[in-house]
Design a protein around this motif. Structure first.
Motif, mmCIF file in Angstrom:
data_model
loop_
_atom_site.group_PDB
_atom_site.id
_atom_site.type_symbol
_atom_site.label_atom_id
_atom_site.label_comp_id
_atom_site.label_asym_id
_atom_site.label_seq_id
_atom_site.Cartn_x
_atom_site.Cartn_y
_atom_site.Cartn_z
ATOM 1 N N LYS A 93 6.669 12.967 0.576
ATOM 2 C CA LYS A 93 6.675 11.835 1.493
ATOM 3 C C LYS A 93 5.907 10.659 0.890
ATOM 4 O O LYS A 93 4.821 10.834 0.331
ATOM 5 C CB LYS A 93 6.054 12.209 2.838
ATOM 6 N N VAL A 94 6.504 9.474 1.039
ATOM 7 C CA VAL A 94 5.873 8.246 0.556
ATOM 8 C C VAL A 94 5.797 7.273 1.727
ATOM 9 O O VAL A 94 6.819 6.893 2.293
ATOM 10 C CB VAL A 94 6.684 7.612 -0.603
ATOM 11 N N ARG A 95 4.580 6.918 2.095
ATOM 12 C CA ARG A 95 4.377 5.928 3.156
ATOM 13 C C ARG A 95 4.147 4.582 2.486
ATOM 14 O O ARG A 95 3.311 4.447 1.584
ATOM 15 C CB ARG A 95 3.181 6.280 4.021
ATOM 16 N N VAL A 96 4.922 3.588 2.931
ATOM 17 C CA VAL A 96 4.822 2.233 2.396
ATOM 18 C C VAL A 96 4.341 1.313 3.508
ATOM 19 O O VAL A 96 4.878 1.354 4.621
ATOM 20 C CB VAL A 96 6.199 1.749 1.871
ATOM 21 N N ASP A 143 0.878 -1.162 0.000
ATOM 22 C CA ASP A 143 0.000 0.000 0.000
ATOM 23 C C ASP A 143 0.919 1.216 0.000
ATOM 24 O O ASP A 143 1.866 1.288 0.798
ATOM 25 C CB ASP A 143 -0.890 0.018 1.240
ATOM 26 N N LEU A 144 0.665 2.154 -0.899
ATOM 27 C CA LEU A 144 1.497 3.341 -1.041
ATOM 28 C C LEU A 144 0.641 4.588 -0.863
ATOM 29 O O LEU A 144 -0.454 4.678 -1.421
ATOM 30 C CB LEU A 144 2.150 3.379 -2.426
ATOM 31 N N ASP A 145 1.156 5.534 -0.090
ATOM 32 C CA ASP A 145 0.477 6.803 0.123
ATOM 33 C C ASP A 145 1.487 7.905 -0.178
ATOM 34 O O ASP A 145 2.528 7.992 0.487
ATOM 35 C CB ASP A 145 -0.013 6.900 1.577
ATOM 36 N N ILE A 146 1.206 8.708 -1.197
ATOM 37 C CA ILE A 146 2.115 9.779 -1.604
ATOM 38 C C ILE A 146 1.538 11.107 -1.133
ATOM 39 O O ILE A 146 0.400 11.445 -1.455
ATOM 40 C CB ILE A 146 2.278 9.809 -3.136
#
Length: 93
Positions: free
Chosen positions: A64-67, A57-60
């Motif tokens: 910032k990129v949350r993995v 799951d990726l949140d840009i």
């Protein structure tokens, strides 16, 4: 792929600086120098994930990129999650 016991999860996490366990996921937020760098990073992650047939799951959010990784079919964390996390670390360079 078998779900890992807690002691093995702790052991594998110790090999991945900056990653932390949140329930049945391991997560890390990366901060890149620019928005285009963040997008390029996500593209490199996508290539590795596709090769591994394991998709995070990726949140840009701008730079910032949350993995987040979990093996949903196994109902939690497996070696596959930690292996891909190590691959993702290689995507920075």
């Amino acid at each position: 792929m078998a779900k890992l016991p807690d002691d093995r999860i702790t052991e594998r996490l110790a090999q991945l600086p900056g990653w932390e366990r949140q329930g049945d996921e391991i997560v890390k937020t990366f901060e890149l120098p620019t928005f285009p760098d963040a997008i390029a990073f996500v593209t490199r992650i996508a290539d590795r994930a596709e090769t591994a047939n394991h998709h995070p799951d990726l949140d840009i959010r701008y730079r910032k990129v949350r993995v987040a990784l979990s093996t949903h079919d196994a109902g939690g964390l497996t070696d596959q999650d930690f292996d891909l996390a190590a691959e993702i670390e290689d995507c920075l360079g």
